[in-house]
Design an enzyme around this catalytic site. Sequence first.
Site, PDB file in Angstrom:
ATOM      1  N   GLY A  32     124.664   5.377 127.900  1.00  0.00           N
ATOM      2  CA  GLY A  32     123.319   5.898 127.761  1.00  0.00           C
ATOM      3  C   GLY A  32     122.646   6.018 129.110  1.00  0.00           C
ATOM      4  CG  ASN A  33     121.854   9.083 130.528  1.00  0.00           C
ATOM      5  OD1 ASN A  33     121.003   9.894 130.166  1.00  0.00           O
ATOM      6  ND2 ASN A  33     123.141   9.242 130.273  1.00  0.00           N
TER       7      ASN A  33
ATOM      8  CG  HIS B 136     122.234  10.599 126.088  1.00  0.00           C
ATOM      9  ND1 HIS B 136     122.441  11.043 124.804  1.00  0.00           N
ATOM     10  CD2 HIS B 136     123.486  10.454 126.639  1.00  0.00           C
ATOM     11  CE1 HIS B 136     123.738  11.166 124.584  1.00  0.00           C
ATOM     12  NE2 HIS B 136     124.388  10.818 125.664  1.00  0.00           N
TER      13      HIS B 136
ATOM     14  CG  HIS C  85     126.995   7.420 123.078  1.00  0.00           C
ATOM     15  ND1 HIS C  85     128.139   8.132 122.793  1.00  0.00           N
ATOM     16  CD2 HIS C  85     126.428   8.058 124.141  1.00  0.00           C
ATOM     17  CE1 HIS C  85     128.282   9.135 123.652  1.00  0.00           C
ATOM     18  NE2 HIS C  85     127.253   9.103 124.487  1.00  0.00           N
TER      19      HIS C  85
ATOM     20  CG  ASP D  39     103.745   5.647 110.078  1.00  0.00           C
ATOM     21  OD1 ASP D  39     102.798   6.216 109.498  1.00  0.00           O
ATOM     22  OD2 ASP D  39     104.140   4.504 109.774  1.00  0.00           O
TER      23      ASP D  39
ATOM     24  CG  HIS E  42     127.000  13.980 122.659  1.00  0.00           C
ATOM     25  ND1 HIS E  42     126.962  14.730 123.813  1.00  0.00           N
ATOM     26  CD2 HIS E  42     126.920  12.702 123.056  1.00  0.00           C
ATOM     27  CE1 HIS E  42     126.882  13.913 124.854  1.00  0.00           C
ATOM     28  NE2 HIS E  42     126.864  12.694 124.421  1.00  0.00           N
TER      29      HIS E  42
ATOM     30  CE1 TYR F 205      99.452   1.690 112.665  1.00  0.00           C
ATOM     31  CE2 TYR F 205      99.597   2.197 115.007  1.00  0.00           C
ATOM     32  CZ  TYR F 205     100.019   1.472 113.907  1.00  0.00           C
ATOM     33  OH  TYR F 205     101.014   0.528 114.054  1.00  0.00           O
TER      34      TYR F 205
END
Lengths: 232, 232, 232, 232
Positions: B29-30, B96, B98, B121, B172, B230
Amino acid sequence: MSSYKLLKQECFEANLQLHTLGLVIYTFGNVSTVDHDKGVFAIKPSGVPYTNLRPDDMVVIDFDNMVVEGALKPSSDTKTHCYLYKNWEHIGGIAHTHAMYSVSWAQAQKDIPIFGTTHADHLTKDIPCTSPMDDDLIVGNYEHNTGVQILDCFTERGLDYQEVEMVLIGNHGPFTWGNNAAKAVYNSKVLETVAQMAYLTIQINPDAPRLKNLLIKKHYDRKHGKNAYYGQ
Amino acid sequence: MSSYKLLKQECFEANLQLHTLGLVIYTFGNVSTVDHDKGVFAIKPSGVPYTNLRPDDMVVIDFDNMVVEGALKPSSDTKTHCYLYKNWEHIGGIAHTHAMYSVSWAQAQKDIPIFGTTHADHLTKDIPCTSPMDDDLIVGNYEHNTGVQILDCFTERGLDYQEVEMVLIGNHGPFTWGNNAAKAVYNSKVLETVAQMAYLTIQINPDAPRLKNLLIKKHYDRKHGKNAYYGQ
Amino acid sequence: MSSYKLLKQECFEANLQLHTLGLVIYTFGNVSTVDHDKGVFAIKPSGVPYTNLRPDDMVVIDFDNMVVEGALKPSSDTKTHCYLYKNWEHIGGIAHTHAMYSVSWAQAQKDIPIFGTTHADHLTKDIPCTSPMDDDLIVGNYEHNTGVQILDCFTERGLDYQEVEMVLIGNHGPFTWGNNAAKAVYNSKVLETVAQMAYLTIQINPDAPRLKNLLIKKHYDRKHGKNAYYGQ
Amino acid sequence: MSSYKLLKQECFEANLQLHTLGLVIYTFGNVSTVDHDKGVFAIKPSGVPYTNLRPDDMVVIDFDNMVVEGALKPSSDTKTHCYLYKNWEHIGGIAHTHAMYSVSWAQAQKDIPIFGTTHADHLTKDIPCTSPMDDDLIVGNYEHNTGVQILDCFTERGLDYQEVEMVLIGNHGPFTWGNNAAKAVYNSKVLETVAQMAYLTIQINPDAPRLKNLLIKKHYDRKHGKNAYYGQ
């Protein structure tokens, strides 16, 4: 001082990592690490809980399955490790677990289909699941024959053990390997993750298609191809 | 001293948060964070485990995908981030991952239906899942084209990127964004939660209906409408 | 010093407990605790993350939904809590969450069947799931009407709120209550546990029968009957 | 000083272990440990949360279900434990939980099929699930009759309690035992693990076959047979 001190330390750390990553409980798994030049590998002792393990408990074994150093009995799966090291000269470590999702696919006797890029980042094939062992092999040299079963599976399917670094033994569980013990453990975690993703995928969509070939190639090559650009 | 120190620090913290929230393992991820005025964004370096990351490892990139500052190679997904920043001027950060349930819906090639108020929401639409990429785009500028694919999907479906701050790339995984990097990470966690809830919902009741329109509008508006009440 | 110090402290601790038990992420839930004699209740402020919460952030509200003490805006669900306190004089605390399995049954629009003794140790009925709210009630006083919806559901089904201390709002999520705030939180955890068990039960056996009546009565009575012998 | 100090300490530690292993929440379970020579067993007090438990809270009970030592009321399941100890002289500890996957199989009223080697490493049979109790037994001496039900189940099926150290009570949950309390807790964890694996297996492949007999025998015998070679 033992000439296998570093080998045993590496093996010890990889075994602990298996536990830290949540891939084993109690004594349900083992990691080994090999020194091909010396013709020996270090492996976890049999039936010792991960929480009690010390580096000096690792058992050093030669390629005839004889204990070279160590006071404890080696893992009951030692002969499987030995057979793989003798036949696959390019692997440096092997891991075996009873991790939840990996075992469940093995018990279901199903290959894990390549459904996405998480899988293709690591290998281009479905993760193979061997058939249950033939009766004459079970009553024979069982753990040795588990190694034979893995190699036969790779030969029959034309798989390359340097690309596909994992297998499910039908009704049993996963073996993974890599260029060192840490990589073998990494592959156990990747396999468990991909196994859970594939499980969820078919629950959401029983007709989910395999990943298309060009995407498989693209993702595998960007990490492992000759023009790989992933990583440092 | 680097004039991007704050940008890199914000990027670093958002990347760590991804790990703390259980949305990534290893290097899966990044996160990036942008400075639109300076025309640059900071992003995680490629293939560096979260546990080893330091603020100065973040790589600063301009809108032509060139490295402005940093010793490491940027994330392999950098061009996707770049394309989104260039086209969507109101977003400040992109994430991003996984993550398990998000990826599983992406692998199933299904939009995530809006089943309840937890979803409403945050957005009023099903969470879109793009089709797998066309072959000519894969062999072309793949990561750039992933950005193109996201924008095309939003255009075709008439979605507003300031309301729908998340997408699944078919086979992906998820990209999410927001007005800053922390919000992008928040949206990754919300997406993963909603993805798991939707998965369980269809297991319990395969015929579960979508949330009725008035409830969608009510819940979205009380958090995001012009008379929102809210929060503080 | 505030005359509501203890009330706010109790409310604060119950809110934190919700987070510790893994029933909420971010701001996805709220607990209140009532003082029927003073005609007020303390409730979590709206949209404040659990990790930032302090006892003095709790907002004290009277039974006309007016703020009696507190610098922050109360939970957006305040009117639901208020309506229940006004109508059910024997409850001392209320909890609302978006916990995973509870929400998934609510999204599936299904009551949770009483499948086992874990359920019967706490109540003798299926856990009710209300229908989605009618359109005129949504556009009206929504949160107040959520309270009305709960009471109507209990009246129609002939349920006793002192036995059945939990409900699922269709497409939304659970509300639970009890003789104090800690008990309301306990009930949220019990509901989530029973919801997961029921989910797994129907996955294993879609035709699983409800628990037989005599076992329901036996287990409920040994904890809650007049000859109860469970506990100290 | 109490002559049961060691017995109570062992019982206390085994109860804590149940909590540490994630097998119980709140007060949902209990462990006992027996001294067959003295004709007594120590058991968790009823309804006391694991987090509040001290060694001296354990209650010592004789084989007529009478309290021998202890200020608190014993577990409501005491008579079940007592009946098993009286009839099965070779067990040293018993554990009862409401662990998630074990309970779900019990609620589904299904035996857990032996699908793999993780199961066969511990027992050679499907894990039995009793039928729901007959009405006259429920209204009679319920907890005593739960013990009767377990023994009847083992007699009818020809099971050996020294091999099959676990059972599911239909619609209720698991009881496990072993040569001491720690082993009983170990078996609760093994049962929960095997229950989850079997659940996942039938989700992946509803037609998954049982493990073949030779593999059952091989795996059981290498750990428990007269030529066992697993462990130290």
